[in-house]
Structure formats: structure tokens, C-alpha cells
Design a protein around this motif. Structure first.
Motif, PDB file in Angstrom:
ATOM      1  N   LYS A 236      48.740  34.753  19.501  1.00 25.83           N
ATOM      2  CA  LYS A 236      46.963  33.257  19.299  1.00 25.83           C
ATOM      3  C   LYS A 236      47.482  32.279  20.533  1.00 25.83           C
ATOM      4  O   LYS A 236      47.878  30.818  20.126  1.00 25.83           O
ATOM      5  N   LYS A 237      48.187  32.783  22.133  1.00 26.73           N
ATOM      6  CA  LYS A 237      48.097  31.945  22.883  1.00 26.73           C
ATOM      7  C   LYS A 237      46.901  31.911  23.775  1.00 26.73           C
ATOM      8  O   LYS A 237      45.801  33.297  23.529  1.00 26.73           O
ATOM      9  N   TRP A 238      46.915  31.103  24.025  1.00 32.51           N
ATOM     10  CA  TRP A 238      46.011  31.205  25.737  1.00 32.51           C
ATOM     11  C   TRP A 238      46.391  31.395  26.564  1.00 32.51           C
ATOM     12  O   TRP A 238      47.490  31.735  27.669  1.00 32.51           O
ATOM     13  N   ALA A 239      45.451  32.403  27.845  1.00 31.40           N
ATOM     14  CA  ALA A 239      45.229  32.465  28.728  1.00 31.40           C
ATOM     15  C   ALA A 239      44.768  32.432  29.814  1.00 31.40           C
ATOM     16  O   ALA A 239      43.278  31.974  29.429  1.00 31.40           O
ATOM     17  N   ILE A 240      44.591  32.640  31.272  1.00 32.26           N
ATOM     18  CA  ILE A 240      43.560  32.385  32.246  1.00 32.26           C
ATOM     19  C   ILE A 240      43.941  33.584  33.021  1.00 32.26           C
ATOM     20  O   ILE A 240      44.905  33.851  34.186  1.00 32.26           O
ATOM     21  N   GLY A 241      42.435  33.928  33.572  1.00 37.93           N
ATOM     22  CA  GLY A 241      42.317  35.188  34.307  1.00 37.93           C
ATOM     23  C   GLY A 241      42.264  35.156  35.934  1.00 37.93           C
ATOM     24  O   GLY A 241      42.144  33.393  36.564  1.00 37.93           O
ATOM     25  N   ALA A 254      38.993  38.364  25.132  1.00 33.68           N
ATOM     26  CA  ALA A 254      37.692  37.312  25.825  1.00 33.68           C
ATOM     27  C   ALA A 254      38.618  35.938  25.110  1.00 33.68           C
ATOM     28  O   ALA A 254      38.083  34.609  24.971  1.00 33.68           O
ATOM     29  N   ASP A 255      38.387  35.973  23.053  1.00 32.97           N
ATOM     30  CA  ASP A 255      38.591  34.720  22.737  1.00 32.97           C
ATOM     31  C   ASP A 255      40.067  34.589  22.986  1.00 32.97           C
ATOM     32  O   ASP A 255      40.624  33.188  22.458  1.00 32.97           O
ATOM     33  N   VAL A 256      41.180  34.874  23.559  1.00 30.91           N
ATOM     34  CA  VAL A 256      42.698  34.118  24.331  1.00 30.91           C
ATOM     35  C   VAL A 256      42.346  33.746  25.488  1.00 30.91           C
ATOM     36  O   VAL A 256      43.464  33.272  25.955  1.00 30.91           O
ATOM     37  N   ILE A 257      41.460  34.092  26.771  1.00 31.74           N
ATOM     38  CA  ILE A 257      41.466  33.909  28.082  1.00 31.74           C
ATOM     39  C   ILE A 257      40.015  32.613  27.874  1.00 31.74           C
ATOM     40  O   ILE A 257      39.003  32.247  27.299  1.00 31.74           O
ATOM     41  N   LEU A 258      40.271  31.323  27.945  1.00 32.00           N
ATOM     42  CA  LEU A 258      40.246  30.157  28.457  1.00 32.00           C
ATOM     43  C   LEU A 258      39.149  30.503  29.777  1.00 32.00           C
ATOM     44  O   LEU A 258      37.665  29.461  29.320  1.00 32.00           O
ATOM     45  N   ALA A 259      39.673  30.627  30.475  1.00 32.24           N
ATOM     46  CA  ALA A 259      38.562  30.991  31.847  1.00 32.24           C
ATOM     47  C   ALA A 259      39.304  31.376  33.138  1.00 32.24           C
ATOM     48  O   ALA A 259      40.243  32.119  32.705  1.00 32.24           O
ATOM     49  N   SER A 260      38.267  31.910  34.211  1.00 31.44           N
ATOM     50  CA  SER A 260      39.376  33.017  34.475  1.00 31.44           C
ATOM     51  C   SER A 260      39.090  32.048  36.329  1.00 31.44           C
ATOM     52  O   SER A 260      37.567  32.047  36.057  1.00 31.44           O
ATOM     53  N   MET A 261      39.957  32.692  37.609  1.00 33.81           N
ATOM     54  CA  MET A 261      39.371  32.020  38.416  1.00 33.81           C
ATOM     55  C   MET A 261      39.194  33.662  39.393  1.00 33.81           C
ATOM     56  O   MET A 261      39.618  34.181  39.424  1.00 33.81           O
ATOM     57  N   ILE A 262      37.382  32.958  39.694  1.00 33.66           N
ATOM     58  CA  ILE A 262      36.757  33.596  40.646  1.00 33.66           C
ATOM     59  C   ILE A 262      37.405  33.917  41.775  1.00 33.66           C
ATOM     60  O   ILE A 262      37.067  33.362  42.562  1.00 33.66           O
ATOM     61  N   LYS A 263      37.420  35.482  42.129  1.00 37.60           N
ATOM     62  CA  LYS A 263      37.498  35.485  43.637  1.00 37.60           C
ATOM     63  C   LYS A 263      36.531  36.470  44.038  1.00 37.60           C
ATOM     64  O   LYS A 263      36.914  38.229  43.591  1.00 37.60           O
ATOM     65  N   ARG A 264      35.452  36.215  45.587  1.00 40.19           N
ATOM     66  CA  ARG A 264      34.145  36.678  45.188  1.00 40.19           C
ATOM     67  C   ARG A 264      35.004  38.048  46.769  1.00 40.19           C
ATOM     68  O   ARG A 264      34.495  38.438  47.657  1.00 40.19           O
ATOM     69  N   VAL A 265      35.544  39.149  45.909  1.00 42.06           N
ATOM     70  CA  VAL A 265      36.370  39.897  46.570  1.00 42.06           C
ATOM     71  C   VAL A 265      35.286  40.891  46.719  1.00 42.06           C
ATOM     72  O   VAL A 265      34.978  42.235  47.813  1.00 42.06           O
ATOM     73  N   ASP A 266      34.164  41.399  45.695  1.00 43.59           N
ATOM     74  CA  ASP A 266      32.723  41.777  45.854  1.00 43.59           C
ATOM     75  C   ASP A 266      31.847  41.353  46.835  1.00 43.59           C
ATOM     76  O   ASP A 266      31.318  42.318  47.563  1.00 43.59           O
ATOM     77  N   THR A 267      32.231  40.179  47.356  1.00 45.98           N
ATOM     78  CA  THR A 267      30.985  39.817  48.268  1.00 45.98           C
ATOM     79  C   THR A 267      31.828  40.349  49.607  1.00 45.98           C
ATOM     80  O   THR A 267      30.862  40.730  50.420  1.00 45.98           O
ATOM     81  N   ALA A 268      33.440  39.967  49.981  1.00 43.93           N
ATOM     82  CA  ALA A 268      33.542  40.901  50.847  1.00 43.93           C
ATOM     83  C   ALA A 268      33.430  42.335  51.232  1.00 43.93           C
ATOM     84  O   ALA A 268      32.298  43.242  51.784  1.00 43.93           O
ATOM     85  N   THR A 269      33.048  43.149  50.073  1.00 42.22           N
ATOM     86  CA  THR A 269      33.139  44.265  50.125  1.00 42.22           C
ATOM     87  C   THR A 269      31.594  44.796  50.319  1.00 42.22           C
ATOM     88  O   THR A 269      31.083  45.998  51.399  1.00 42.22           O
TER      89      THR A 269
END
Length: 342
Positions: A236-241, A254-269
């Protein structure tokens, strides 16, 4: 009768012209779809819900738009990189290597196949048939540090890295700098798993960090991060993706993920594939940071994060875009880093 024959001949000619035009129009899309695309993952493989899956997502978009079914080969270890890329180069026109560890293999295979196009994610290979896509991971990670620094109650925060290379150290440096900017009293625990795939090890490292007082942990560790989320859920702690919007990809966590750092690897491919299809593929290096929307905050943010924290992170985002300060890229630089007042 002569007029009738002439009329029939004319109609036949016109019909033939229309048929010819129709045939040419039908063939145009197939000229584009002649392109074949292949991708080799790093050892994190498909299903990491992070880096590799983000790269594959870009090709799934290409498949939807152009009907091209990409060939994907999973690497189990670094020894697989060059053989996998060689196999792909034999069958495809454009080949992707996903991950900085593939740089040497991409270079060797691209030199051996000068008539084929290659693209590498997270490293630079300076060859006339290679496009290199790199990101300012430190900038997106800084914003995660702002969120973590504001959300911690214990003033102990964790960073879980995959393999300790300069690239992953950019995540660490940016994250720690972000924490320092908003909460200089917070301590950041740092540990590297020396893996991008060992879920069990990620769980053990995260669990120890939580037991040592951390209440928020950010990872840059590919599939290892799944272990982090498992530990966060259990304790029952927090994590960041990282890399992808992981709260969406892993809905039961999802309930333990505060947010995620998006890295647009999909944009590159997607961008490199589209260029190859349209005949505009070019070698060289493309750098994607906050300004280019190459990194950033995930659309999904946990409701537990107050709006004022989100607003603060966005203010720092704009300051970075405006060039008001530069985010450290090396852990050693964090000690002397001084963020401006926002």
C-alpha cells in the motif's frame, strides 16, 4: 454501320482508358505497402508494459494505417542482438533496434547491409543508413521528482534503475533534481537491478526500499518495474511508472501508480516507419525532449495527487521548455544543482 462500328470502337477505347486509370489507382497503395518493417526488442521483450511495448505500439499504429504487419523478434540476452538484427535485415527494408545496448549490433549489421534502412532507439549510430532517436529523459524524470517530492510523507523516496549506464543515470539525475527542487530535505534511495526483465528482483528491491521508509518509488527499469508495482500494491505504497502510461497498461495496479513519465518511443518508431513508407527516410539524430513533446507527464494521474502539485510540475515543465534552467544528466551533478524558484 460504319458509324456504329466507330462508336463501339470509341466506347471500347474510353472503357479501356478508365480501366487503365482504375488499375493504376488500385496499384498505388500497394507500392507503399511493399515496405517491410522489422523490430528487435531488448531483453525486456514484449509485455514489459514499458519501453519495448511503447516501441511496438508505434508499429501497431503503422499496421492500422498502412496494413503493414511488422516482424518482431524478442531478444533474450545481448548475445541475441546481432543475430536477430541480421535475420530481420534479410527479410525487411527497415529494421529497428530497441535500446542503447544494441548500438554496436546495429552498427555492424547496418554496415553489412548498406541497401537497408535502420533505426535505433536511445543511442546514436553515425552511418548513412541509420536514423538515431534519443530523448531527454532527465527532463521528464524531473517532473516525476517534483510529484514524488511533494507526495512523500516520510521524506524518503526511491529510485529503481535497470542496468547502470549513462542513459539510465539520466533518469536518476533528473528525478533526484526534481525532488531536490521542491523538497530539499527528502532523501532518495538509489539501487540498480542490473536487469530490465527480472520482475522478482524488482519486487525484492522495492520491498526493501519501502521497508527502509520510502513511500514513493520511481523506476526506469523496464520489466523489472512490474515487480515494483507488485510490491507497492502489497504494501500500500506509491509508485511512479516510466516510458508508457503504466496505469493504463497495468490497470490492476493503477491505484498505486501516482503518474508515469511518458517517453514517446512510439513516436520514434511510427515516424521512422512512415518516412520509410513515404520515401522520406533520412539518417541522422533526432532529439526529443519536453519542447518536442518527446517526454512528459502521463495523461493518467492518480486522483490522490492534488491539483496544486500537478500545476507546480507543469510550471517547471514550462520553465525547462523556456530554457530557464537545464536539468542535470549525471547523478554527480545533482549535488550542486540549484533549481530556480517557481
Amino acid at each position: 454501320m460504319k458509324r456504329l462500328i466507330a462508336l463501339i470502337a470509341t466506347l471500347t477505347l474510353v472503357a479501356g482508358l478508365f480501366a487503365g486509370c482504375a488499375k493504376k489507382e488500385a496499384q498505388q497503395p500497394t507500392d507503399q505497402t511493399q515496405i517491410k518493417i522489422g523490430l528487435a526488442t531488448d531483453e525486456g521483450g514484449k509485455g514489459d508494459k514499458s519501453f519495448n511495448d511503447a516501441a511496438i505500439a508505434g508499429l501497431e499504429k503503422i499496421k492500422a494505417e498502412y496494413g503493414i504487419d511488422p516482424q518482431i523478434i524478442e531478444s533474450k540476452s545481448a548475445d541475441d542482438y546481432e543475430p536477430n538484427l541480421t535475420t530481420l535485415a534479410a527479410d525487411n527494408d527497415l529494421v529497428f533496434g530497441v535500446g542503447f545496448k544494441m548500438a554496436d549490433a546495429i552498427k555492424a549489421v547496418a554496415q553489412n547491409n548498406p541497401d537497408k534502412k535502420f533505426a535505433i532507439i536511445d543511442s546514436v549510430v553515425d552511418l548513412p543508413n541509420v536514423a538515431s532517436y534519443v530523448f531527454k529523459e532527465e527532463e521528464g524524470s524531473f517532473l516525476m521528482g517534483v510529484i514524488a517530492g511533494k507526495m512523500t510523507k516520510t521524506n524518503i523516496i526511491g529510485f529503481l534503475g535497470g542496468i547502470k549506464f549513462e542513459l539510465i543515470e539520466k533518469f536518476e539525475a533528473g528525478f533526484r533534481a526534481g525532488v531536490k527542487a521542491v523538497n530539499p530535505n527528502a532523501k532518495v534511495l538509489v539501487q540498480y537491478a542490473n536487469s530490465f526483465s527480472d520482475v522478482a528482483l524488482g519486487y525484492e528491491i522495492a520491498k526493501k526500499m519501502y521497508n527502509d521508509g520510502a513511500d514513493v518509488i520511481y523506476h526506469a527499469a523496464g520489466g523489472v518495474g512490474i515487480g515494483l508495482f507488485n510490491a507497492a500494491k502489497e504494501m500500500k505504497k506509491w509508485a511512479i511508472g516510466v516510458d508508457s502510461d503504466q496505469a493504463v497498461l497495468i490497470p490492476d495496479k493503477a491505484d498505486v501508480i501516482l503518474a508515469s513519465m511518458i517517453k514517446r518511443v512510439d513516436t520514434a518508431t511510427y515516424t521512422a516507419s512512415k518516412a520509410a513508407i513515404e520515401g522520406t527516410f533520412a539518417s541522422g539524430t533526432v532529439v526529443l525532449g519536453l519542447k518536442e513533446d518527446g517526454v512528459g507527464i502521463s495523461p493518467t494521474i492518480n486522483p490522490a495527487v492534488p491539483q496544486e502539485v500537478i500545476d507546480l510540475a507543469n510550471k517547471y515543465k514550462q520553465a525547462i521548455i523556456d530554457g530557464k534552467f537545464t536539468v542535470p544528466t549525471k547523478p554527480a551533478e545533482v549535488d550542486t544543482f540549484q533549481a530556480p524558484q517557481i
